[in-house]
Design an enzyme around this catalytic site. Structure first.
Site, PDB file in Angstrom:
ATOM      1  N   CYS A 263       0.957  -1.277  -0.010  1.00 53.58           N
ATOM      2  CA  CYS A 263      -0.134   0.117   0.006  1.00 53.58           C
ATOM      3  C   CYS A 263       0.927   1.530   0.017  1.00 53.58           C
ATOM      4  O   CYS A 263       1.057   2.049   0.954  1.00 53.58           O
ATOM      5  CB  CYS A 263      -0.926  -0.145   1.172  1.00 53.58           C
ATOM      6  SG  CYS A 263      -1.864  -1.525   1.396  1.00 53.58           S
ATOM      7  N   ALA A 264       1.548   1.546  -1.103  1.00 50.52           N
ATOM      8  CA  ALA A 264       2.753   2.428  -1.050  1.00 50.52           C
ATOM      9  C   ALA A 264       2.532   3.752  -1.009  1.00 50.52           C
ATOM     10  O   ALA A 264       3.383   4.572  -0.607  1.00 50.52           O
ATOM     11  CB  ALA A 264       3.579   1.940  -2.442  1.00 50.52           C
ATOM     12  N   GLY A 265       1.190   4.376  -1.549  1.00 50.44           N
ATOM     13  CA  GLY A 265       1.152   5.676  -1.631  1.00 50.44           C
ATOM     14  C   GLY A 265       1.180   6.473  -0.257  1.00 50.44           C
ATOM     15  O   GLY A 265       0.778   5.755   0.879  1.00 50.44           O
ATOM     16  N   LYS A 269       8.025   5.753   2.239  1.00 52.59           N
ATOM     17  CA  LYS A 269       8.529   4.569   3.130  1.00 52.59           C
ATOM     18  C   LYS A 269       8.953   3.705   1.550  1.00 52.59           C
ATOM     19  O   LYS A 269      10.080   3.140   2.009  1.00 52.59           O
ATOM     20  CB  LYS A 269       7.696   3.782   3.409  1.00 52.59           C
ATOM     21  CG  LYS A 269       7.067   4.420   4.943  1.00 52.59           C
ATOM     22  CD  LYS A 269       6.024   3.636   5.727  1.00 52.59           C
ATOM     23  CE  LYS A 269       5.544   4.242   6.797  1.00 52.59           C
ATOM     24  NZ  LYS A 269       4.474   5.356   6.328  1.00 52.59           N
ATOM     25  N   CYS A 388      -0.587   4.569  10.779  1.00 52.47           N
ATOM     26  CA  CYS A 388      -0.275   5.991  11.458  1.00 52.47           C
ATOM     27  C   CYS A 388      -1.724   6.375  12.507  1.00 52.47           C
ATOM     28  O   CYS A 388      -2.221   7.079  12.269  1.00 52.47           O
ATOM     29  CB  CYS A 388      -0.219   6.994  10.447  1.00 52.47           C
ATOM     30  SG  CYS A 388       0.267   8.545  11.346  1.00 52.47           S
TER      31      CYS A 388
END
Length: 460
Positions: A263-265, A269, A388
């Site tokens: 879930c890169a967006g 990271k 987060c």
């Protein structure tokens, strides 16, 4: 105060975008400032008015309700945003009271119509008759419970206060709640990272406490550093850095490993993982990294974030619950969509945007993403589950459910030990009262976003 009305207009337009279109202030405001061609002083004023008003929105709404003798939500939304800006100037800045009232009235006349002018003028003039402590005390008197009073004082929704208290209590530290709520309302210092192998921490900067690649942005515009380094230096919260490093440093890297950021967006990271991959390759250990982001817009941000990386990272745009496949990867990062309650310093609007009803559907998605990642691991592989948010339903409960679902094939690692090994100084990480290896970072304790990090290994 030359140009100040333009600064107020920019702040007002940003608030309207946040409240009307679910925009994020950190994305809207810089563009609005540039378009308005504000001076440095007026840009600073617009920034303070925008973020200060969003952080204190709950408190100012309670004050407005007392002063206007009506609930804030009954006021027309554009008028309410004008009042919030005016109250913030009156009670939390050095703007002269007459300027705060007069400019708010002018803004009401131009943006909300003549009928709103008298109301805005009357409410703000009444609020200007006393100081912030007096008005907050009056608003607290109207509260119906201790948590409502704390909500007024700290500008957090009651449900968020209770969720944060439970998360702290899970560590035996419920007494830190007020410190956390105060930290959420502090303006955070800009934290940056120097992508390892591509940049070094600038000599004139102050290193961060924990990440070996982190530093505090020197005075001035951090965008200049980013541009001058072609993105090898970039803004990134230290907690975000530690989350990526926990996965990259959990084991010694072996030749032929495949890594996936599921879930890169928006890609911060991903870029740090890519830099660690580059270092491994240069040390003679060839490994690969792939990324996935279901949103096309956010996938574009991931690709942009990866521009400094001198090798191609394939970015797919698939549903993360179907992307990983089976037995395919040695390390997978699941930075799952969440309530964002851990980033209230940087995105203060998040506290007003989410509700308790949002938590369960997000937790369902989080469990599905994490379970899919587990299936995508090769034997011996590790998945880092990151949110987060410290909300226990999104963190502890998701990990427990997936461990139970895959009880015959998963072990939880001690993420706290991994982070302590990675950190450049001692990390005060509490152990959950119910056990487990999850690590929880906190704004008031670590100066980071409230990142939750869990590491799960698929048995060989």
């Amino acid at each position: 105060m030359s140009g100040a009305p333009s600064a107020r207009r920019v702040a007002f337009d940003t608030l309207r975008a946040v409240h009307d279109a679910d925009a994020y202030a950190n994305l809207v405001l810089p563009t609005a400032i540039a378009r308005a061609r504000l001076s440095a002083a007026d840009a600073a004023l617009a920034t303070e008015l925008t973020y200060g008003t969003l952080r204190q929105q709950g408190t100012w709404d309670a004050v407005i309700a007392v002063a206007a003798n009506r609930q804030a939500e009954s006021v027309d939304p554009p008028v309410l945003d004008i009042l919030r800006l005016g109250v913030h100037q009156l009670l939390a800045t050095r703007v002269p009271p007459h300027a705060a009232v007069n400019e708010s009235v002018a803004l009401a006349r131009s943006s909300a119509g003549e009928r709103s002018v008298g109301f805005v003028n009357a409410v703000l003039r009444r609020i200007g008759e006393a100081d912030a402590a007096t008005w907050i005390s009056r608003a607290e008197e109207a509260a119906r419970s201790d948590d409502e009073r704390l909500s007024v004082r700290t500008s957090h929704p009651v449900w968020v206060i209770r969720a944060l208290r439970r998360a702290l209590d899970d560590e035996g530290r419920a007494g830190e709640l007020l410190d956390l709520l105060v930290a959420d309302n502090d303006s955070p210092r800009v934290t940056m990272t120097a992508l390892p192998g591509l940049a070094t921490v600038p000599e004139e900067s102050e290193p961060t406490s924990f990440s070996p690649y982190g530093f505090r942005a020197p005075a001035g515009d951090p965008g200049r550093l980013v541009a001058a380094s072609n993105g090898a230096l970039r803004v990134q919260d230290e907690g975000s850095q530690l989350a990526a490093l926990a996965l990259s440093e959990v084991d010694t890297v072996r030749s032929g490993e495949r890594w996936l950021d599921l879930c890169a967006g928006p890609g911060g990271k991903t870029a740090l993982l890519a830099a660690r991959v580059l270092q491994a390759r240069e040390a003679g250990t060839p490994i690969d990294l792939e990324a996935n982001e279901v949103s096309s817009t956010r996938a574009g941000l991931v690709r942009r974030s990866l521009e400094p990386i001198p090798f191609e990272v394939v970015v797919s745009e698939e549903d993360g619950r179907e992307r990983a496949g089976a037995d395919a990867y040695d390390r997978i990062l699941v930075d799952a969509p969440c309530t964002g309650l851990g980033a209230l310093r940087r995105r203060p609007e998040s506290r007003w945007r989410k509700s308790p009803q949002d938590v369960a559907p997000l937790a369902d998605l989080q469990r599905e993403l994490l379970s899919a990642a587990v299936i995508g691991l090769r034997p011996g592989g590790v998945v880092a589950y990151v949110t987060c948010s410290p909300h226990l339903v999104e963190t502890r409960d998701v990990v427990a459910a997936v461990l139970d679902q895959h009880r015959d094939e998963l072990d939880e690692l001690d993420a706290r030990d991994v982070l302590r090994r990675v950190s450049r100084s001692t990390l005060d990480l509490a152990s959950p009262t119910g056990g487990g290896g999850r690590a929880q970072l906190w704004p008031h304790r670590h100066g980071t976003d409230a990142m939750s990090i869990a590491l799960l290994r698929r048995r060989s």
